[in-house]
Scaffold this active site. Structure first.
Site, short mmCIF file in Angstrom:
data_model
loop_
_atom_site.label_atom_id
_atom_site.label_comp_id
_atom_site.label_asym_id
_atom_site.label_seq_id
_atom_site.Cartn_x
_atom_site.Cartn_y
_atom_site.Cartn_z
N GLU A 43 0.84 -1.21 0.00
CA GLU A 43 0.00 0.00 0.00
C GLU A 43 0.87 1.25 0.00
O GLU A 43 2.08 1.19 0.22
CB GLU A 43 -0.90 0.01 1.24
CG GLU A 43 -0.14 0.06 2.54
CD GLU A 43 -0.87 0.83 3.62
OE1 GLU A 43 -1.25 1.99 3.35
OE2 GLU A 43 -1.03 0.29 4.72
N LYS A 98 -4.90 -1.66 14.03
CA LYS A 98 -4.21 -0.66 14.83
C LYS A 98 -4.83 -0.56 16.22
O LYS A 98 -6.05 -0.52 16.36
CB LYS A 98 -4.24 0.68 14.11
CG LYS A 98 -3.12 0.78 13.09
CD LYS A 98 -3.28 1.96 12.20
CE LYS A 98 -4.48 1.75 11.32
NZ LYS A 98 -4.36 2.27 10.00
N1 PSU Z 1 -1.14 0.99 8.92
C1 PSU Z 1 -0.07 1.76 9.26
N2 PSU Z 1 -0.08 3.05 8.85
C2 PSU Z 1 -1.10 3.56 8.08
C3 PSU Z 1 -2.20 2.74 7.73
C4 PSU Z 1 -2.17 1.47 8.19
O1 PSU Z 1 0.84 1.29 9.90
O2 PSU Z 1 -1.02 4.72 7.71
C5 PSU Z 1 -3.31 3.26 6.83
C6 PSU Z 1 -3.76 2.10 5.93
O3 PSU Z 1 -3.61 2.51 4.60
C7 PSU Z 1 -5.22 1.89 6.27
C8 PSU Z 1 -5.63 3.26 6.68
O4 PSU Z 1 -5.96 1.39 5.20
O5 PSU Z 1 -4.50 3.71 7.46
C9 PSU Z 1 -6.93 3.23 7.44
O6 PSU Z 1 -7.51 4.49 7.39
P1 PSU Z 1 -9.05 4.70 7.79
O7 PSU Z 1 -9.12 4.31 9.25
O8 PSU Z 1 -9.31 6.17 7.57
O9 PSU Z 1 -9.88 3.82 6.91
#
Ligand code: PSU
Ligand code: MN
Length: 308
Positions: free
Chosen positions: A26, A158
């Site tokens: 990603e 996370k």
């Molecule tokens: N994991 C990490 N750092 C990040 C992300 C995930 O260690 O920046 C990103 C991923 O791309 C994930 C996104 O899809 O955060 C999720 O964002 P949201 O909660 O707005 O969907």
């Protein structure tokens, strides 16, 4: 690929044609997840880790109005330095295409693009999920895991998220949550969460066999493979909890929500832990790149019936 909105790098075109193992990566982690210069360093290190393990890395991003699969080093530099990048999930692809703005794809966005190119294995840090700040803030990552048949290797969801609610959602949607050599769902910075997984698998081969069995049955969902952070970099749950609580309270007080919430929380936690969480984040990303490459090698050439 003939699709007008996609552009595969020559290396990825060759690898797809030969049925060689490929690991998708990603790019939101590059554009929004990590500070400079660690973002570029990490992007390069993940690619190297995958090559060293014997697979081909395919970093996915939006550049110059195209969905790019596989970036050159020059392009990685451009993406990591660019100031006005979009965070691209499903609803943002068309914006990035029409406005020709660069963008980092989230887990959801990357799953979508990888699947279109027939790439079945993807490495990330931690998936998005149900936020603690608002039960209506549910990452598109979860819906994508329900609908897109890709193996997503992560270090759990996370820890800033409501982990029990995230696991309930995945269960409802029929998404297998695999623990790699663990019975416990890892919590990103920590190896422990007190929560379980739906299956424990102990080798890349077993994971590949599991994925084939799941899809051969006609299941269409993704498979979430959770790989605990290496012990040397792990931060205990009890040490993380007060930092997460503080960052979360600040987000609520400052009215931060939507796409900005995750980057805010990650950045604030990095400050509160004096960079320790950033170091942990980098370590788990590399650890996931290695496991994903090992799984991709075990998958062999996969039927391209999901690709366009
Ligand atoms: N994991 C990490 N750092 C990040 C992300 C995930 O260690 O920046 C990103 C991923 O791309 C994930 C996104 O899809 O955060 C999720 O964002 P949201 O909660 O707005 O969907
Ligand atoms: Mn969200």
């Amino acid at each position: 690929m003939k699709h007008p909105n996609f552009k595969l790098s020559p290396e990825i075109t060759r690898a797809v044609d030969m049925g060689a193992p490929i690991v998708a990566l990603e790019s939101t982690v590059i554009t929004h997840g990590l500070p400079r210069p660690q973002n570029l360093e990490l992007a390069r290190n993940m690619e190297k880790q995958i090559r060293d393990t014997g697979a081909t890395p395919a970093t996915i991003a939006l550049m110059d109005g195209k969905i790019r699969i596989g970036l050159s080093d020059e392009e990685l530099i451009r993406l990591s330095e660019s100031d006005s990048t979009l965070k691209v999930s499903h609803r943002d692809f068309a914006t990035a295409i029409v406005k020709k703005v660069n963008g980092g794809t989230t887990v959801a966005g990357t799953m979508f693009a990888a699947n279109m190119a027939g790439i079945k294995v993807f490495a990330t840090g931690g998936i998005g999920g149900v936020h603690k700040e608002s039960a209506f803030d549910i990452s598109t990552d979860l819906r994508s895991l329900a609908e897109i048949p890709t193996i997503v290797v992560c270090a759990g969801a996370k820890a800033i998220l409501d982990l029990p609610a995230t696991l309930e959602y995945l269960e409802t949607m029929g998404v297998p949550v695999v623990g790699y050599s663990t019975d416990e769902f890892p919590a990103f910075y920590s190896r422990e969460s007190g929560l379980g997984v739906s299956a424990r698998l102990d080798s890349p081969k077993e994971i590949a066999d599991f994925a084939k069995a799941h899809w051969n049955l006609g299941m269409r969902s993704g498979i979430l493979v959770t790989n605990p952070i290496p012990e040397t970099e792990a931060i205990s749950k009890s040490e993380m909890e007060p930092m997460i609580a503080q960052a979360s309270a600040e987000a609520i007080a400052q009215g931060i929500h939507g796409q900005k919430l995750t980057p805010f929380l990650l950045g604030r936690i990095s400050e509160l832990t004096k960079g320790k969480s950033l170091k942990a984040n980098l370590a788990l990303l590399l650890n996931n790149a290695r496991l994903a490459a090992e799984i991709a090698k075990e998958m062999g050439s996969v039927k391209k019936d999901w690709a366009i």
